[in-house]
Design a protein around this motif. Structure first.
Motif, PDB file in Angstrom:
ATOM      1  N   GLU A 112      13.873  48.264  23.624  1.00  0.00           N
ATOM      2  CA  GLU A 112      14.272  49.526  22.995  1.00  0.00           C
ATOM      3  C   GLU A 112      15.586  49.362  22.246  1.00  0.00           C
ATOM      4  O   GLU A 112      15.747  49.865  21.128  1.00  0.00           O
ATOM      5  CB  GLU A 112      14.401  50.624  24.050  1.00  0.00           C
ATOM      6  CG  GLU A 112      13.078  51.163  24.551  1.00  0.00           C
ATOM      7  CD  GLU A 112      13.234  52.487  25.274  1.00  0.00           C
ATOM      8  OE1 GLU A 112      14.376  52.810  25.670  1.00  0.00           O
ATOM      9  OE2 GLU A 112      12.227  53.199  25.440  1.00  0.00           O
ATOM     10  N   ALA A 113      16.542  48.664  22.859  1.00  0.00           N
ATOM     11  CA  ALA A 113      17.835  48.459  22.210  1.00  0.00           C
ATOM     12  C   ALA A 113      17.674  47.669  20.921  1.00  0.00           C
ATOM     13  O   ALA A 113      18.284  47.986  19.892  1.00  0.00           O
ATOM     14  CB  ALA A 113      18.790  47.739  23.168  1.00  0.00           C
ATOM     15  N   VAL A 114      16.837  46.634  20.943  1.00  0.00           N
ATOM     16  CA  VAL A 114      16.611  45.830  19.736  1.00  0.00           C
ATOM     17  C   VAL A 114      15.957  46.675  18.648  1.00  0.00           C
ATOM     18  O   VAL A 114      16.375  46.644  17.476  1.00  0.00           O
ATOM     19  CB  VAL A 114      15.737  44.606  20.072  1.00  0.00           C
ATOM     20  CG1 VAL A 114      15.183  43.970  18.796  1.00  0.00           C
ATOM     21  CG2 VAL A 114      16.548  43.578  20.837  1.00  0.00           C
ATOM     22  N   ALA A 115      14.925  47.437  19.008  1.00  0.00           N
ATOM     23  CA  ALA A 115      14.240  48.269  18.014  1.00  0.00           C
ATOM     24  C   ALA A 115      15.201  49.272  17.386  1.00  0.00           C
ATOM     25  O   ALA A 115      15.178  49.498  16.166  1.00  0.00           O
ATOM     26  CB  ALA A 115      13.054  48.984  18.656  1.00  0.00           C
ATOM     27  N   PHE A 116      16.050  49.865  18.200  1.00  0.00           N
ATOM     28  CA  PHE A 116      16.988  50.858  17.677  1.00  0.00           C
ATOM     29  C   PHE A 116      17.998  50.207  16.728  1.00  0.00           C
ATOM     30  O   PHE A 116      18.318  50.744  15.667  1.00  0.00           O
ATOM     31  CB  PHE A 116      17.703  51.554  18.823  1.00  0.00           C
ATOM     32  CG  PHE A 116      18.507  52.751  18.398  1.00  0.00           C
ATOM     33  CD1 PHE A 116      17.889  53.963  18.123  1.00  0.00           C
ATOM     34  CD2 PHE A 116      19.886  52.675  18.264  1.00  0.00           C
ATOM     35  CE1 PHE A 116      18.616  55.064  17.725  1.00  0.00           C
ATOM     36  CE2 PHE A 116      20.628  53.774  17.860  1.00  0.00           C
ATOM     37  CZ  PHE A 116      19.985  54.970  17.595  1.00  0.00           C
ATOM     38  N   ARG A 117      18.520  49.031  17.104  1.00  0.00           N
ATOM     39  CA  ARG A 117      19.508  48.347  16.264  1.00  0.00           C
ATOM     40  C   ARG A 117      18.875  47.877  14.948  1.00  0.00           C
ATOM     41  O   ARG A 117      19.507  47.937  13.888  1.00  0.00           O
ATOM     42  CB  ARG A 117      20.113  47.158  17.014  1.00  0.00           C
ATOM     43  CG  ARG A 117      20.883  47.537  18.259  1.00  0.00           C
ATOM     44  CD  ARG A 117      22.090  48.373  17.932  1.00  0.00           C
ATOM     45  NE  ARG A 117      22.795  48.754  19.148  1.00  0.00           N
ATOM     46  CZ  ARG A 117      22.818  49.975  19.647  1.00  0.00           C
ATOM     47  NH1 ARG A 117      22.162  50.944  19.024  1.00  0.00           N
ATOM     48  NH2 ARG A 117      23.473  50.258  20.740  1.00  0.00           N
ATOM     49  N   VAL A 118      17.642  47.395  15.002  1.00  0.00           N
ATOM     50  CA  VAL A 118      16.955  46.992  13.776  1.00  0.00           C
ATOM     51  C   VAL A 118      16.769  48.194  12.863  1.00  0.00           C
ATOM     52  O   VAL A 118      16.981  48.120  11.641  1.00  0.00           O
ATOM     53  CB  VAL A 118      15.602  46.332  14.110  1.00  0.00           C
ATOM     54  CG1 VAL A 118      14.737  46.197  12.858  1.00  0.00           C
ATOM     55  CG2 VAL A 118      15.822  44.959  14.730  1.00  0.00           C
ATOM     56  N   ALA A 119      16.355  49.329  13.442  1.00  0.00           N
ATOM     57  CA  ALA A 119      16.197  50.547  12.640  1.00  0.00           C
ATOM     58  C   ALA A 119      17.525  50.950  12.018  1.00  0.00           C
ATOM     59  O   ALA A 119      17.585  51.322  10.830  1.00  0.00           O
ATOM     60  CB  ALA A 119      15.643  51.675  13.513  1.00  0.00           C
ATOM     61  N   GLN A 120      18.605  50.878  12.781  1.00  0.00           N
ATOM     62  CA  GLN A 120      19.929  51.214  12.253  1.00  0.00           C
ATOM     63  C   GLN A 120      20.294  50.336  11.060  1.00  0.00           C
ATOM     64  O   GLN A 120      20.759  50.825  10.020  1.00  0.00           O
ATOM     65  CB  GLN A 120      20.987  51.041  13.343  1.00  0.00           C
ATOM     66  CG  GLN A 120      21.207  52.263  14.215  1.00  0.00           C
ATOM     67  CD  GLN A 120      22.457  52.082  15.039  1.00  0.00           C
ATOM     68  OE1 GLN A 120      22.629  51.074  15.709  1.00  0.00           O
ATOM     69  NE2 GLN A 120      23.329  53.052  14.996  1.00  0.00           N
ATOM     70  N   GLU A 121      20.087  49.033  11.225  1.00  0.00           N
ATOM     71  CA  GLU A 121      20.465  48.093  10.168  1.00  0.00           C
ATOM     72  C   GLU A 121      19.629  48.330   8.917  1.00  0.00           C
ATOM     73  O   GLU A 121      20.143  48.331   7.788  1.00  0.00           O
ATOM     74  CB  GLU A 121      20.289  46.661  10.662  1.00  0.00           C
ATOM     75  CG  GLU A 121      20.834  45.590   9.725  1.00  0.00           C
ATOM     76  CD  GLU A 121      22.354  45.603   9.645  1.00  0.00           C
ATOM     77  OE1 GLU A 121      22.884  45.331   8.553  1.00  0.00           O
ATOM     78  OE2 GLU A 121      23.009  45.903  10.667  1.00  0.00           O
TER      79      GLU A 121
END
Length: 375
Positions: free
Chosen positions: A287-296
């Protein structure tokens, strides 16, 4: 012959409490962890009814979780139990209690009309050292009732349940502290970056107003400065707003992404939309990775692509969670994909959780960033 029975019982207790420990690793609330513990205890000893009472500082119950009673039945029973009857005795003594028929005990005072009829009864405290975190109650293991071995098994279970409750409380406390720290950081950034710009803008506007009657040329220059300062303040404010996010994805990936997109849609002229047919649950690190990728990807689209519209899609395809961030901006060539704009970082994040990141982009054709992660 007794030793294998004890060993089997210990293994059963450890297996039953694993669901409670799993609840903690999924970052559920303390109340949800209590529910998992009660359910596991009822299954462990095949009890018809189970409950867990959390004591308060007044010698009563701050919380009371039940298993085997429907919501409608619980509502009909009435208010949460307080300082009376057998529950009060266990609150007072804090020791295990095993009864063949609770109705025959001197402390028994009856129960509300809608309350189920209880007979055989087993209660043990959940302790953290000398501190009683809760009291676990089981009832109606007909036809044979509860044995001494059952009491030992439930006591072992309660010891592990204490760890689960303590961890859940520590997690919730840590989450609260993280939120407070994040709010403090944002407040400092707003003060340092935006407030000072707005203060300068106000002074410049006052100077322009004072000069207007006698020096139109200087007034125009001051107004140009006002425009520049306003643009800088807006840019700083947008940068701070862009960083607003759930500090630890406490609401889950779907809800956190939806909130983040809503904030960006209000902060930028670009239309930012979020589409998700149903909540998508992943492990914490994924979840943390998906959220950070979406942010970037959103940052790139809003700050560099000149997009009019950005769409964020989240769903499940062939058993894998799929996140897509698509924009109608300027796009970029294949060579530019190899470096810059944080693309390498996004790929590395995806690999860290067994995911795959693909980027489809071309000059003047927009960009789509797609992340696939095993569920």
């Amino acid at each position: 012959m007794a030793e294998p029975v004890v060993a089997d019982g210990a293994n059963a207790a450890l297996h039953a409490v694993s669901s409670a420990v799993l609840a903690v690793t999924r970052h559920l609330s303390v109340h949800e962890v209590l529910q998992v513990i009660v359910r596991a205890a009822a299954r462990l000893l095949d009890a018809r009814y189970a409950a867990l009472g959390v004591p308060d500082e007044q010698g009563s119950f701050a919380e009371f979780v039940v298993e085997g009673v429907s919501d409608a039945e619980w509502e009909a029973i009435g208010p949460m139990p307080r300082q009376h009857g057998m529950l009060a005795a266990m609150l007072r003594d804090g020791r295990p209690m095993r009864l063949a028929d609770i109705r025959r005990e001197p402390e028994f005072e009856g129960w509300p009309q809608a309350h189920p009829v209880l007979k055989d009864f087993l209660g043990v405290p959940i302790r953290d050292g000398e501190n009683v975190l809760g009291i676990l109650f089981l009832a109606n293991r007909n036809p044979r009732g509860f044995t001494e071995a059952d009491q030992e098994l439930l006591t072992l279970f309660a010891a592990h349940a204490a760890i689960a409750i303590t961890n859940a409380r520590l997690y919730e406390r840590n989450r609260e502290l993280t939120v407070v720290a994040e709010r403090g950081r944002l407040a400092r950034e707003l003060h340092d970056a935006v407030a000072q710009k707005l203060f300068s803008l106000r002074l410049t506007a006052q100077a322009a107003a004072a000069l207007a009657p006698r020096d139109p040329a200087r007034t125009v220059a001051e107004l140009a400065q006002v425009e520049r300062l306003a643009a800088e303040a807006l840019a700083e404010l947008r940068a701070v707003i862009f960083e607003l996010r759930p500090a630890d994805l406490a609401d889950g990936l779907t809800a956190s992404l939806r909130k983040h997109v809503e904030v960006l849609d209000r902060a930028y002229d670009t239309r930012v939309r979020f589409v998700c047919a149903e909540p998508v649950d992943l492990a914490e690190d994924a979840e943390a990775v998906a959220f950070r990728v979406a942010q970037e990807a959103l940052f790139n689209a809003l700050r560099h692509a000149g997009a009019r519209t950005v769409d964020v899609h989240l769903g499940v395809v062939d058993g894998r969670a799929v996140l897509e961030v698509s924009d109608d901006g300027t796009g970029f060539s294949r060579g530019d994909q190899q470096n810059g704009l944080g693309l390498a970082s996004m790929r590395e994040r995806a690999r860290s959780v067994g995911g795959v990141l693909t980027i489809d982009s071309a000059p003047a054709a927009g960009t789509t960033v797609r992340l696939e992660v095993p569920r």
